[in-house]
Design a protein around this motif. Sequence first.
Motif, PDB file in Angstrom:
ATOM      1  N   VAL A 108      66.696  25.619  39.818  1.00  0.00           N
ATOM      2  CA  VAL A 108      65.309  25.595  40.291  1.00  0.00           C
ATOM      3  C   VAL A 108      64.661  24.256  39.986  1.00  0.00           C
ATOM      4  O   VAL A 108      63.990  23.659  40.842  1.00  0.00           O
ATOM      5  N   VAL A 109      64.841  23.759  38.761  1.00  0.00           N
ATOM      6  CA  VAL A 109      64.247  22.475  38.377  1.00  0.00           C
ATOM      7  C   VAL A 109      64.784  21.352  39.263  1.00  0.00           C
ATOM      8  O   VAL A 109      64.020  20.481  39.720  1.00  0.00           O
ATOM      9  N   ASP A 110      66.086  21.375  39.535  1.00  0.00           N
ATOM     10  CA  ASP A 110      66.684  20.344  40.392  1.00  0.00           C
ATOM     11  C   ASP A 110      66.122  20.428  41.813  1.00  0.00           C
ATOM     12  O   ASP A 110      65.876  19.404  42.461  1.00  0.00           O
ATOM     13  N   ALA A 111      65.932  21.660  42.300  1.00  0.00           N
ATOM     14  CA  ALA A 111      65.382  21.840  43.648  1.00  0.00           C
ATOM     15  C   ALA A 111      63.956  21.294  43.720  1.00  0.00           C
ATOM     16  O   ALA A 111      63.588  20.609  44.684  1.00  0.00           O
ATOM     17  N   LEU A 112      63.166  21.585  42.712  1.00  0.00           N
ATOM     18  CA  LEU A 112      61.792  21.071  42.670  1.00  0.00           C
ATOM     19  C   LEU A 112      61.778  19.548  42.577  1.00  0.00           C
ATOM     20  O   LEU A 112      60.979  18.873  43.227  1.00  0.00           O
ATOM     21  N   ALA A 113      62.681  19.008  41.767  1.00  0.00           N
ATOM     22  CA  ALA A 113      62.739  17.547  41.599  1.00  0.00           C
ATOM     23  C   ALA A 113      63.114  16.855  42.909  1.00  0.00           C
ATOM     24  O   ALA A 113      62.728  15.702  43.141  1.00  0.00           O
ATOM     25  N   SER A 114      63.855  17.578  43.766  1.00  0.00           N
ATOM     26  CA  SER A 114      64.259  16.995  45.054  1.00  0.00           C
ATOM     27  C   SER A 114      63.203  17.190  46.135  1.00  0.00           C
ATOM     28  O   SER A 114      63.401  16.782  47.280  1.00  0.00           O
ATOM     29  N   GLY A 115      62.078  17.853  45.766  1.00  0.00           N
ATOM     30  CA  GLY A 115      60.984  18.023  46.715  1.00  0.00           C
ATOM     31  C   GLY A 115      60.957  19.351  47.436  1.00  0.00           C
ATOM     32  O   GLY A 115      60.139  19.540  48.344  1.00  0.00           O
ATOM     33  N   ARG A 116      61.807  20.297  47.051  1.00  0.00           N
ATOM     34  CA  ARG A 116      61.824  21.617  47.689  1.00  0.00           C
ATOM     35  C   ARG A 116      60.824  22.551  47.011  1.00  0.00           C
ATOM     36  O   ARG A 116      60.725  22.591  45.784  1.00  0.00           O
ATOM     37  N   ASN A 117      60.097  23.307  47.804  1.00  0.00           N
ATOM     38  CA  ASN A 117      59.222  24.349  47.262  1.00  0.00           C
ATOM     39  C   ASN A 117      60.065  25.569  46.934  1.00  0.00           C
ATOM     40  O   ASN A 117      60.955  25.942  47.705  1.00  0.00           O
ATOM     41  N   VAL A 118      59.771  26.196  45.808  1.00  0.00           N
ATOM     42  CA  VAL A 118      60.563  27.341  45.356  1.00  0.00           C
ATOM     43  C   VAL A 118      59.645  28.510  45.017  1.00  0.00           C
ATOM     44  O   VAL A 118      58.544  28.313  44.486  1.00  0.00           O
ATOM     45  N   LEU A 119      60.103  29.722  45.319  1.00  0.00           N
ATOM     46  CA  LEU A 119      59.357  30.933  44.983  1.00  0.00           C
ATOM     47  C   LEU A 119      60.182  31.768  44.021  1.00  0.00           C
ATOM     48  O   LEU A 119      61.343  32.092  44.305  1.00  0.00           O
ATOM     49  N   ILE A 120      59.576  32.107  42.873  1.00  0.00           N
ATOM     50  CA  ILE A 120      60.237  32.926  41.849  1.00  0.00           C
ATOM     51  C   ILE A 120      59.337  34.090  41.473  1.00  0.00           C
ATOM     52  O   ILE A 120      58.125  33.936  41.330  1.00  0.00           O
ATOM     53  N   TYR A 121      59.944  35.255  41.275  1.00  0.00           N
ATOM     54  CA  TYR A 121      59.212  36.403  40.731  1.00  0.00           C
ATOM     55  C   TYR A 121      59.440  36.427  39.220  1.00  0.00           C
ATOM     56  O   TYR A 121      60.536  36.761  38.767  1.00  0.00           O
ATOM     57  N   PRO A 122      58.428  36.062  38.419  1.00  0.00           N
ATOM     58  CA  PRO A 122      58.607  35.977  36.966  1.00  0.00           C
ATOM     59  C   PRO A 122      59.105  37.263  36.317  1.00  0.00           C
ATOM     60  O   PRO A 122      59.898  37.217  35.377  1.00  0.00           O
ATOM     61  N   ALA A 123      58.648  38.426  36.813  1.00  0.00           N
ATOM     62  CA  ALA A 123      59.070  39.694  36.216  1.00  0.00           C
ATOM     63  C   ALA A 123      60.510  40.025  36.563  1.00  0.00           C
ATOM     64  O   ALA A 123      61.167  40.788  35.847  1.00  0.00           O
ATOM     65  N   GLY A 124      61.009  39.489  37.671  1.00  0.00           N
ATOM     66  CA  GLY A 124      62.400  39.712  38.051  1.00  0.00           C
ATOM     67  C   GLY A 124      62.713  41.101  38.550  1.00  0.00           C
ATOM     68  O   GLY A 124      63.878  41.422  38.802  1.00  0.00           O
ATOM     69  N   VAL A 134      55.509  41.117  32.687  1.00  0.00           N
ATOM     70  CA  VAL A 134      56.564  40.111  32.673  1.00  0.00           C
ATOM     71  C   VAL A 134      57.471  40.316  31.470  1.00  0.00           C
ATOM     72  O   VAL A 134      58.659  40.012  31.498  1.00  0.00           O
ATOM     73  N   GLY A 135      56.894  40.875  30.413  1.00  0.00           N
ATOM     74  CA  GLY A 135      57.681  41.216  29.231  1.00  0.00           C
ATOM     75  C   GLY A 135      58.299  40.015  28.552  1.00  0.00           C
ATOM     76  O   GLY A 135      57.635  39.012  28.292  1.00  0.00           O
ATOM     77  N   ASN A 136      59.609  40.108  28.277  1.00  0.00           N
ATOM     78  CA  ASN A 136      60.315  39.048  27.565  1.00  0.00           C
ATOM     79  C   ASN A 136      61.120  38.145  28.493  1.00  0.00           C
ATOM     80  O   ASN A 136      61.965  37.380  28.012  1.00  0.00           O
ATOM     81  N   LYS A 137      60.911  38.250  29.786  1.00  0.00           N
ATOM     82  CA  LYS A 137      61.678  37.436  30.729  1.00  0.00           C
ATOM     83  C   LYS A 137      61.469  35.951  30.428  1.00  0.00           C
ATOM     84  O   LYS A 137      60.377  35.516  30.065  1.00  0.00           O
ATOM     85  N   GLN A 138      62.528  35.188  30.594  1.00  0.00           N
ATOM     86  CA  GLN A 138      62.434  33.784  30.196  1.00  0.00           C
ATOM     87  C   GLN A 138      62.730  32.788  31.307  1.00  0.00           C
ATOM     88  O   GLN A 138      62.519  31.576  31.139  1.00  0.00           O
ATOM     89  N   GLY A 139      63.194  33.240  32.472  1.00  0.00           N
ATOM     90  CA  GLY A 139      63.578  32.322  33.532  1.00  0.00           C
ATOM     91  C   GLY A 139      62.459  31.399  33.980  1.00  0.00           C
ATOM     92  O   GLY A 139      62.622  30.171  34.037  1.00  0.00           O
ATOM     93  N   THR A 140      61.295  31.968  34.293  1.00  0.00           N
ATOM     94  CA  THR A 140      60.176  31.158  34.780  1.00  0.00           C
ATOM     95  C   THR A 140      59.628  30.267  33.680  1.00  0.00           C
ATOM     96  O   THR A 140      59.241  29.113  33.923  1.00  0.00           O
TER      97      THR A 140
END
Length: 248
Positions: A108-124, A134-140
Amino acid sequence: MVARYKRVLAAFYRGVLSVRYRVHLKGEELLKEPRTTLFLPNHQASVDPQIVCSQLLRYTDVSPLVTEGYFKIPIVAQILHLMGAVQVPDLEKSRRGVEVVAGLSKVVVDALASGRNVLIYPAGQLTNGGLERVGNKQGTWQVCRQLPDGVRVVGVRIQGLWGSMWSRAKTGKSPDFLWTYLKGIFYVLANLIFFVPRRDVTITFEDITEEAIRYAAEGRQPFNRFLESFYNVEGEEKECCLKHFFYN
């Protein structure tokens, strides 16, 4: 050319969804600004990615993170590939999900760094009630603590889908995507298309970049609590169950 196809497909699908959903957008002026963006929505129902992405594509390109199970569904898989969706493990079913969080964050970080917009659901996963957890999720959190310079974080608050047949409101379990989709088609035809009872859905976009960076630096729990406070700012949402047939 691909971007054009995506826009055309999104416009067509918005028309399809409008038969059942009356979508109201707030803060959509943010989408008109040409900035690389990380979109963070809450997750009330399995249909909300369809609604959100079809609306986002009116203004900007976006690559959603989608659990691997959807890539096994015919036609859906082709659409996801066209959208540039990123396949991720289903954290509800896969123990290996914890082991790959770091790798996914890098993608995700690499995609953002390359200029791509990304959509993530923090709760998963889908919410189990009228409040987003969201609890203890750590991805976002991992992504936001490594956010590339200049990338904007936009919180996306979805309201109106808790109680939908696409939600966990009735059974407490995530609905089967294909079966629910087929039921939806049946209801549309049974209501003669033009008489389908419509559900009001509100999608609010807010720039939360400063808060996301600040709380991500403080740690996972402060960051996740901040996201929950953003999603639940209006309190617990009441379950809304619409009738399936106009003649009931």
